[in-house]
Design an enzyme around this catalytic site. Structure first.
Site, PDB file in Angstrom:
ATOM      1  N   LEU A 178       0.850  -1.184   0.000  1.00 45.24           N
ATOM      2  CA  LEU A 178       0.000   0.000   0.000  1.00 45.24           C
ATOM      3  C   LEU A 178       0.890   1.240   0.000  1.00 45.24           C
ATOM      4  O   LEU A 178       1.987   1.231   0.553  1.00 45.24           O
ATOM      5  CB  LEU A 178      -0.901   0.028   1.245  1.00 45.24           C
ATOM      6  CG  LEU A 178      -1.965  -1.073   1.365  1.00 45.24           C
ATOM      7  CD1 LEU A 178      -2.718  -0.919   2.682  1.00 45.24           C
ATOM      8  CD2 LEU A 178      -2.931  -1.039   0.196  1.00 45.24           C
ATOM      9  N   ASP A 179       0.391   2.327  -0.608  1.00 43.63           N
ATOM     10  CA  ASP A 179       1.133   3.582  -0.615  1.00 43.63           C
ATOM     11  C   ASP A 179       1.200   4.171   0.791  1.00 43.63           C
ATOM     12  O   ASP A 179       0.408   3.814   1.670  1.00 43.63           O
ATOM     13  CB  ASP A 179       0.457   4.588  -1.548  1.00 43.63           C
ATOM     14  CG  ASP A 179       0.455   4.126  -2.995  1.00 43.63           C
ATOM     15  OD1 ASP A 179       1.376   3.385  -3.382  1.00 43.63           O
ATOM     16  OD2 ASP A 179      -0.474   4.504  -3.734  1.00 43.63           O
ATOM     17  N   ALA A 180       2.107   5.118   0.988  1.00 43.72           N
ATOM     18  CA  ALA A 180       2.265   5.747   2.297  1.00 43.72           C
ATOM     19  C   ALA A 180       0.980   6.409   2.770  1.00 43.72           C
ATOM     20  O   ALA A 180       0.666   6.398   3.968  1.00 43.72           O
ATOM     21  CB  ALA A 180       3.401   6.771   2.246  1.00 43.72           C
TER      22      ALA A 180
ATOM     23  N   HIS B 136      -0.649   2.334  -8.269  1.00 48.46           N
ATOM     24  CA  HIS B 136      -1.648   3.357  -7.933  1.00 48.46           C
ATOM     25  C   HIS B 136      -2.989   3.091  -8.616  1.00 48.46           C
ATOM     26  O   HIS B 136      -3.679   4.026  -9.022  1.00 48.46           O
ATOM     27  CB  HIS B 136      -1.146   4.747  -8.345  1.00 48.46           C
ATOM     28  CG  HIS B 136      -0.021   5.258  -7.502  1.00 48.46           C
ATOM     29  ND1 HIS B 136       0.694   6.403  -7.820  1.00 48.46           N
ATOM     30  CD2 HIS B 136       0.545   4.798  -6.356  1.00 48.46           C
ATOM     31  CE1 HIS B 136       1.631   6.613  -6.907  1.00 48.46           C
ATOM     32  NE2 HIS B 136       1.551   5.642  -6.010  1.00 48.46           N
TER      33      HIS B 136
END
Length: 228
Positions: free
Chosen positions: A100-102, A183
């Site tokens: 997962l992204d930050a 994304h």
């Protein structure tokens, strides 16, 4: 798995120490000296280090609630690694099955079993991941139909695989996808003229997030078997 990783799972050696021993001929696989640390070995292979048979420790399977502004990496970078929240031995041997992204929160699965994580992340396995999405603008009436048919992401030649959209409120939805492109969720909503404000993963396959932010637990045998 790789031979160097197998040795680390069977001993207290570091990856560098295991690699050095492999390179100088201390390791045999099925009675043959193997000097390449990247050689793939399986549980039915006989792996010996200086004549002593090695048996890998049981794999570990962890569920975690990823906090905001942490990264799915084994080391700290601009943001801290989520592994700072996990107190287990040999954490460096673990990896994340679907990063997962930050700025994304929610369910993360962590393991040292590469074949198990492959069943989660490869699109061919059709593993569903459900995200709760807060949007900048009200969701378009035809968004569910577009996602079900697949949308064109910028820079991609093929349409996304069919996805399921459930409307919670005008600006909040649940999106279920079976891919993990870069994304992807943000790009899918961008493709239909909207923008993601917050993103939170609630479920992977039949495993639902059930711990507080920053907390973790080991998976049950039934949860582990789901992805075998």
């Amino acid at each position: 798995m790789r031979l160097d990783k197998f040795i680390c799972k069977s001993t207290d050696l570091t990856r560098a120490e295991a690699t050095q021993l492999i390179n100088v001929g201390h390791v045999t696989v099925n009675n043959e000296v193997v000097s390449n640390e990247a050689t793939q070995v399986h549980e039915n292979n006989d792996v010996l280090l200086d004549g002593e048979k090695l048996i890998a420790r049981a794999s570990r399977y962890i569920l975690m609630h990823k906090p905001l502004d942490t990264i799915c990496s084994n080391i700290d970078e601009v943001y801290p690694s989520l592994f700072n929240y996990i107190d287990v031995e040999k954490a460096d041997d673990l990896h994340i099955a679907g990063r997962l992204d930050a700025d994304t929160t929610g369910l993360v699965l962590i393991t040292d079993d590469g074949r198990w994580s492959f069943n989660i992340i490869t699109p061919n396995k059709q593993c569903e991941k459900t995200y709760r999405v807060e949007l900048r603008d009200p969701i378009a009436e035809d968004a569910a139909e577009k996602f079900a048919q697949g949308v064109q992401l910028q820079g991609e030649k093929q349409l996304t695989l069919p996805a399921k959209l459930d409307v919670v409120t005008s600006n909040e939805v649940l999106l279920t996808i079976t891919e993990g492109k870069y994304h992807q969720v943000k790009r899918m909503f961008s493709a239909i003229g909207n923008r993601v404000v917050t993103l939170h993963r609630e479920q992977i396959g039949n495993i639902k997030l059930d711990v507080e932010v920053g907390k973790w637990r080991f998976l049950t045998p039934e949860e582990i078997a789901y992805f075998k």
